[in-house]
Design a protein around this motif. Structure first.
Motif, PDB file in Angstrom:
ATOM      1  N   THR A  99      18.990  47.336  31.818  1.00  0.00           N
ATOM      2  CA  THR A  99      17.691  47.595  32.442  1.00  0.00           C
ATOM      3  C   THR A  99      17.133  46.344  33.116  1.00  0.00           C
ATOM      4  O   THR A  99      16.313  46.445  34.019  1.00  0.00           O
ATOM      5  CB  THR A  99      16.663  48.162  31.440  1.00  0.00           C
TER       6      THR A  99
ATOM      7  N   ALA B  30      10.452  48.993  34.304  1.00  0.00           N
ATOM      8  CA  ALA B  30      11.863  49.304  34.546  1.00  0.00           C
ATOM      9  C   ALA B  30      12.045  50.137  35.811  1.00  0.00           C
ATOM     10  O   ALA B  30      13.067  50.027  36.489  1.00  0.00           O
ATOM     11  CB  ALA B  30      12.464  50.022  33.340  1.00  0.00           C
ATOM     12  N   THR B  31      11.069  50.988  36.120  1.00  0.00           N
ATOM     13  CA  THR B  31      11.153  51.771  37.355  1.00  0.00           C
ATOM     14  C   THR B  31      10.216  51.206  38.418  1.00  0.00           C
ATOM     15  O   THR B  31      10.355  51.517  39.599  1.00  0.00           O
ATOM     16  CB  THR B  31      10.757  53.243  37.100  1.00  0.00           C
TER      17      THR B  31
ATOM     18  N   ARG C 143      17.341  46.304  37.077  1.00  0.00           N
ATOM     19  CA  ARG C 143      16.834  47.449  37.854  1.00  0.00           C
ATOM     20  C   ARG C 143      16.270  47.083  39.218  1.00  0.00           C
ATOM     21  O   ARG C 143      16.038  47.964  40.032  1.00  0.00           O
ATOM     22  CB  ARG C 143      15.813  48.215  37.039  1.00  0.00           C
ATOM     23  N   SER C 144      15.987  45.829  39.449  1.00  0.00           N
ATOM     24  CA  SER C 144      15.529  45.480  40.802  1.00  0.00           C
ATOM     25  C   SER C 144      16.691  44.934  41.622  1.00  0.00           C
ATOM     26  O   SER C 144      16.485  44.286  42.646  1.00  0.00           O
ATOM     27  CB  SER C 144      14.367  44.496  40.742  1.00  0.00           C
TER      28      SER C 144
ATOM     29  N   HIS D 212      17.387  55.082  39.296  1.00  0.00           N
ATOM     30  CA  HIS D 212      18.628  54.309  39.426  1.00  0.00           C
ATOM     31  C   HIS D 212      19.842  55.165  39.094  1.00  0.00           C
ATOM     32  O   HIS D 212      20.950  54.860  39.517  1.00  0.00           O
ATOM     33  CB  HIS D 212      18.590  53.081  38.522  1.00  0.00           C
TER      34      HIS D 212
ATOM     35  N   ILE E 260      23.292  46.583  39.151  1.00  0.00           N
ATOM     36  CA  ILE E 260      23.139  47.636  38.132  1.00  0.00           C
ATOM     37  C   ILE E 260      24.169  48.751  38.334  1.00  0.00           C
ATOM     38  O   ILE E 260      24.563  49.439  37.387  1.00  0.00           O
ATOM     39  CB  ILE E 260      21.693  48.195  38.119  1.00  0.00           C
TER      40      ILE E 260
ATOM     41  N   ASP F 203      11.009  39.781  37.253  1.00  0.00           N
ATOM     42  CA  ASP F 203      10.464  41.112  37.553  1.00  0.00           C
ATOM     43  C   ASP F 203       8.954  41.140  37.304  1.00  0.00           C
ATOM     44  O   ASP F 203       8.191  41.682  38.096  1.00  0.00           O
ATOM     45  CB  ASP F 203      11.120  42.182  36.666  1.00  0.00           C
TER      46      ASP F 203
ATOM     47  N   ARG G  83      14.597  57.976  35.538  1.00  0.00           N
ATOM     48  CA  ARG G  83      15.109  56.766  36.195  1.00  0.00           C
ATOM     49  C   ARG G  83      15.878  57.089  37.479  1.00  0.00           C
ATOM     50  O   ARG G  83      16.902  57.754  37.466  1.00  0.00           O
ATOM     51  CB  ARG G  83      15.946  55.926  35.214  1.00  0.00           C
TER      52      ARG G  83
END
Ligand code: F3S
Length: 640
Positions: free
Chosen positions: A491, A37-38, A494-495, A538, A500, A77, A536
């Motif tokens: 989530t 996710a990160t 996230r990229s 983001h 997002i 991802d 996170r």
């Protein structure tokens, strides 16, 4: 001079700076870890730096958060992460192999090494005496590039453990008790170092439960010595050569000492919606429990699940309760299966989930509306379970299993004899062959970029004068879940920063995104402890993309503050907290950024209110980063 354990590791890795609490120090980083996710963002950033290969001793990319692969986004991802890992020399752990921290503890964490991970529970590896810190993905990208990791030299708190755990008390109850004492703000700027005769009574997986939830104290990290128990654990994991002895000098000094007598502890819970709301299970007796979830990076070890299996053996869970169990790694699952310990769980009515974060990150397993969920996890923030009005109690695996059997919390005095603490089998099966080791030369590897992989948006340098309205005014204890909610739908993006960003503050104020888009830029006004919770980035990247130029708060959480700096958002603190009440939402704010100095105070002009003093705790370097429009801009400038 006598040194504590923290000081020893820092001294060994010090690139620059003075080891005086609060001073800026730069540390050499041996290992990095990311989760999916990160991780995608960390690797997009690593790519932007332009190196052919990582420069760490070891970097591992785990896929454990978005493992469900609903639609194309997660698999895109994962394909990106797998190919990036092969190209740049990173070990890759495919979806379903296990949870990053559990896997890292079992397979890679080493005493005395430094580890930076793009997940706030990276300190789990402190269970083997690694100095393991959670950071934003950008910090991890820079560590992979061989750049030193910059932190404030922490104060060191000694938690002196005496006695031994008895009855139903567990490692979870140690950390819940400490959270009750120190609160979620008590560890900020500190390393929590465990010492005393009680240490030897705890196994490494038990120690890891404690260091894992040190993140909830807000601590820089938590760490245990490396001793005979560490050696036994590393030997069982098939890597005795990774062990070194590591303890504090006997007469080492500490900034603070907290005493915990393990023999006085009893089963505890953290009540909704904060991990420091410690209560005894006795006090909760009689409360209906609709669901128990056992797993997460906090409590999914072999010993944890052996205890659960023993409690469930020959019994059925209450028909009005759900029981979900997610083993922390395939190694744990294999050991349980080999010893016939899965059957008692299945026969009791439990559901066995994939070895992944699962319900902890809102990936399925949401409780019923208004329901009570007993979870062995580390966070119980409102809505994180996926059910907005559910009440999550953080408990030990033993307590969660008992709650599932009885359909309610009950007095531990009525539970009978506690299960024995299981020792790891001598020859634990290895799952090392499941990790994808990168080729010696990754130059020929082609990176797979599906449509969910969007390039990083460019950010402009800080303007000489920031003039923007308060686009949102929020209260105390705003978590990164408030800023950017978890859950499968969100989530998965996230990229993809533009996509997002549509969800920023969506569960706090649904009008925030349209409002700031219309305004073009804005300031966030917040109470105490803004940005606590996960690492996170983001939660900083999204606001930055939408036009947030500054956060003005009463106080701020460490990792989120670092993320704000990294992405060029000014983190400012009200010099007088009482001014918070004087500034209304929508007020126009002007700040002459050229006047800001490291650690200085400036007056910002608030229309209709007048000048309001704001201070900062920025270093010269951090200010330079913000002025450049973020760390990536600065690194690129330096390399140009
Ligand atoms: Fe995963 Fe939850 Fe830990 S999301 S990394 S199991 S805090």
């Amino acid at each position: 001079m006598a040194l504590n354990l923290t000081q020893k590791i820092i001294k060994d890795h010090l690139v620059s700076g003075e080891m005086t609490p609060g001073a800026e120090i730069a540390l050499r980083i041996d290992q990095t870890l990311t989760q999916d996710a990160t991780g995608t963002m960390a690797y997009l950033q690593f790519e932007a730096i332009g190196l052919p290969r990582v420069r760490t001793e070891l970097s591992v990319s785990y896929v454990d958060h978005n493992t469900l692969q609903m639609g194309f986004r997660n698999p895109d991802d994962h394909a990106y992460l797998r190919t990036v890992a092969a190209k740049y020399g990173i070990t890759f752990s495919p979806a379903g192999t296990g949870i990053c921290h559990q896997l890292h503890l079992e397979n890679f964490a080493r005493p005395g090494r430094t580890l930076v991970g793009s997940d706030s529970h990276t300190p789990t590896a402190g269970g083997v005496g690694s100095m393991a810190m959670g950071a934003g993905g950008l910090s991890v990208a820079l560590a992979m590039a061989g750049e030193a990791y910059v932190i404030a030299m922490p104060k060191v708190v000694k938690v002196n453990l005496t006695g031994r755990l008895t009855g139903w008390a567990t490692a979870k109850d140690v950390i819940l008790t400490l959270l009750g004492i120190m609160t979620v703000k008590g560890g900020v700027g500190k390393v929590i170092e465990y010492a005393g005769p009680g240490v030897a009574t705890l196994s490494v997986p038990e120690r890891a439960v404690i260091t894992n939830m040190g993140a909830e104290l807000g601590a820089t990290t938590s760490i245990f010595p490396s001793d005979a128990a560490t050696k036994a654990f590393l030997t069982a994991m098939g890597r005795p050569g990774d062990w070194v002895e590591l303890t504090a000098d006997p007469d080492a000094a500490y900034d603070e000492v907290i005493e915990i007598d393990l023999s006085t502890l009893e089963p505890m819970a953290a009540a909704p919606h904060m991990p420091d709301r410690a209560v005894t299970i006795r006090e909760l007796a009689g409360m209906k429990v609709d669901q128990s979830c056992i797993g997460s990076c906090t409590n999914s070890s072999y010993a944890d699940l052996m205890a659960v299996s023993e409690i469930l053996a020959g019994k059925r869970i209450d028909p009005t309760t759900d029981l979900l169990i997610a083993p922390g790694s395939k190694q744990v699952l294999k050991m349980l299966a080999a010893e016939g310990r899965i059957d008692p769980m299945l026969d009791a009515g439990a559901r066995i989930l994939e070895c992944a974060c699962g319900p902890c990150i809102g990936m399925g397993g949401s409780p019923v509306s208004g329901g009570v969920s007993a979870r062995t996890f580390n966070r119980n923030f409102e809505g994180r379970s996926g059910t907005q009005d559910a009440k999550v109690y953080l408990v030990s695996p033993q307590t969660a299993a008992m709650a599932a059997l009885r359909g309610e919390f009950s007095d531990p005095a009525t539970w009978g004899e506690a299960p024995a603490r299981a020792e790891l089998p001598e020859n634990a099966p290895s799952i090392r062959h499941l990790f994808l080791t990168p080729p010696a030369d990754g130059a020929g590897v082609e990176i797979k970029r599906g449509p969910n992989i969007a390039p990083l948006p460019p950010f402009t340098p800080l303007a000489a004068t920031v003039a923007a309205p308060v686009a949102l005014k929020v209260g105390d204890d705003i978590t990164t879940d408030h800023i950017l909610p978890a859950g499968a739908q969100i989530t998965a993006l996230r990229s993809n920063i533009p996509a997002i960003s549509e969800y920023i503050f969506s569960r706090v104020d649904a009008e925030f995104v349209p409002r700031i888009k219309k305004l073009g830029k804005g300031v966030i006004l917040a109470g105490d402890n803004y940005g606590q919770g996960s690492s996170r980035e983001h939660a900083a990247l999204g606001p930055r993309y939408l036009g947030v130029v500054a956060v003005v708060a009463k106080s701020m959480a460490r990792i989120h503050r670092a993320n704000l700096v990294n992405f060029g958002i000014l983190p400012l603190l009200l010099a007088d907290k009482a001014d918070y009440d004087r500034i209304p939402a929508g007020a126009e704010i002007a700040i002459r950024t050229g006047d800001i100095t490291p650690g200085g105070t400036v007056a910002m002009t608030v229309a209709g209110v007048g000048p309001v003093a704001v201070k900062n705790d920025l270093t010269a370097k951090e200010l330079e980063i913000i002025r450049a429009g973020g760390l990536l801009n600065l690194v690129r400038q330096a390399r140009a």
